[in-house]
Design an enzyme around this catalytic site. Sequence first.
Site, PDB file in Angstrom:
ATOM      1  N   LYS A  95      23.716  46.190  13.738  1.00 32.60           N
ATOM      2  CA  LYS A  95      23.155  44.774  13.970  1.00 32.60           C
ATOM      3  C   LYS A  95      23.690  44.533  15.316  1.00 32.60           C
ATOM      4  CE  LYS A  95      23.882  41.674  10.549  1.00 32.60           C
ATOM      5  NZ  LYS A  95      24.351  40.769   9.682  1.00 32.60           N
ATOM      6  N   LYS A 107      33.563  45.204   8.145  1.00 30.10           N
ATOM      7  CA  LYS A 107      33.388  44.134   7.060  1.00 30.10           C
ATOM      8  C   LYS A 107      34.814  44.234   6.206  1.00 30.10           C
ATOM      9  CE  LYS A 107      29.860  41.538   5.876  1.00 30.10           C
ATOM     10  NZ  LYS A 107      28.550  41.137   6.856  1.00 30.10           N
ATOM     11  N   ASN A 222      24.428  28.642   3.394  1.00 31.45           N
ATOM     12  CA  ASN A 222      24.512  28.144   4.729  1.00 31.45           C
ATOM     13  C   ASN A 222      23.215  28.758   5.456  1.00 31.45           C
ATOM     14  OD1 ASN A 222      25.239  29.190   7.590  1.00 31.45           O
ATOM     15  ND2 ASN A 222      26.367  27.323   6.844  1.00 31.45           N
TER      16      ASN A 222
END
Length: 417
Positions: A95, A107, A222
């Site tokens: 990404k 992560k 969100n």
Amino acid sequence: MSEQTMNPFLICQGQVKEACHQLGLEPAAYELLKQPKRFLEVSFPVKMDDGTVKVFTGWRSQHNDAVGPYKGGLRFHPGTYADEVRALSMWMTFKCATLGLPYGGGKGAVKCNPKELSQGELERLSRAFTERIAPLIGDDIDIPAPDVYTNAQIMAWITDEYSKLQGRNRFGVVTGKPIILGGSLGRNEATARGCVTVVLEACKKLGVDAAKATASIQGFGNAGSIAAILLAEKGVKIICAEDSRGCVYNAAGMDPKAILAHKTKHSTVADFPGAKNLPAGSSLTVECDILIPAALENSITSANAGGVKARIIGEAANGPTTPEADEVLFSKGIFVIPDILASAGGVTVSYFEWVQNLMGYYWSEQEVNEKLGPMMVKSFTAVYDMHKAKGVSMRAAAFMVAVKRVADAMRVRGWLG
Ligand code: GLU
């Protein structure tokens, strides 16, 4: 479809292997990219409000740091597991590379259900986890951020705990912080804003008039709720919205701000006034122009991909589509904007936040958005051009763009021989 292919780690390995093959890379590239460089598992005790002690397990996966420090979110979820964290850290590497950010991928996760924890328990858990991973994080090593069920408050506790351990403020150690603690304006909306930007680019390429288009949102958290609001601002009609507890539909369109207010009050979109309640999973298969999967991995599978009727899919979630589903969508001519591009707005503004922290100089929201938009469009164009030039899916094209960048960095560093 074999169950094995649903493991996101194996799915991600397959995507990377294919890109390495397409690019004709030296074997060492895939051997290095197929797993994290470093993987930490921790356990830690937390005092609960009733006086008992509960022991939690968590992980931090550091996949690759060839182009810069590891970067990626921290998830608090009851269903998380080690291979999921490994996969999510790999997706972060690609990404960041798709956007050309000077970051690698990382992560973290803690297996817990934050919906069942009090604020005090959540704070103690966040601080205890920070203490465990502190030796491996830092503003020039690995920079966590929010992810599923974590937020700015949790980032504030992590910043405070880490700063205490260091004996000085280290605001750049995490991103997605409250504004008063060095957070960036626009960060909260950034994932959704980035996703909507590339969806609108896709509309232009495919000749879809956004002002007449309809959208369905799977995952009204969100990213999903803000994407709905931003799409509605462009005239897109929001006809379906789904969260983990309900799915609502109205062909005439719904006001996403009103859905969000309803969800804030009732903890679900279900029973939104004027809308019809649909069975779970329906948001993926309703007739619409734009589908935004904004929940968890493996939402679109071979079981439901045949029923997807959208023209454009903008993946705001990480890993929402399995490889088998990808093939079905590709054969149906559905234009999928992959997660490593469509969900990259968040980490891009995280990068802006980190830059502002290191400079000690802060930008207006307008400046942030004016920087984000062109970066998303430029990355979309690079991936689109690769997709056209090689005749591959947008996902395969994004992996080719990203893997090439990381491999180039590994090669000049001497990691590939
Ligand atoms: N958790 C977000 C993601 O998956 C943001 C990561 C970040 O800002 O570092 O992209």
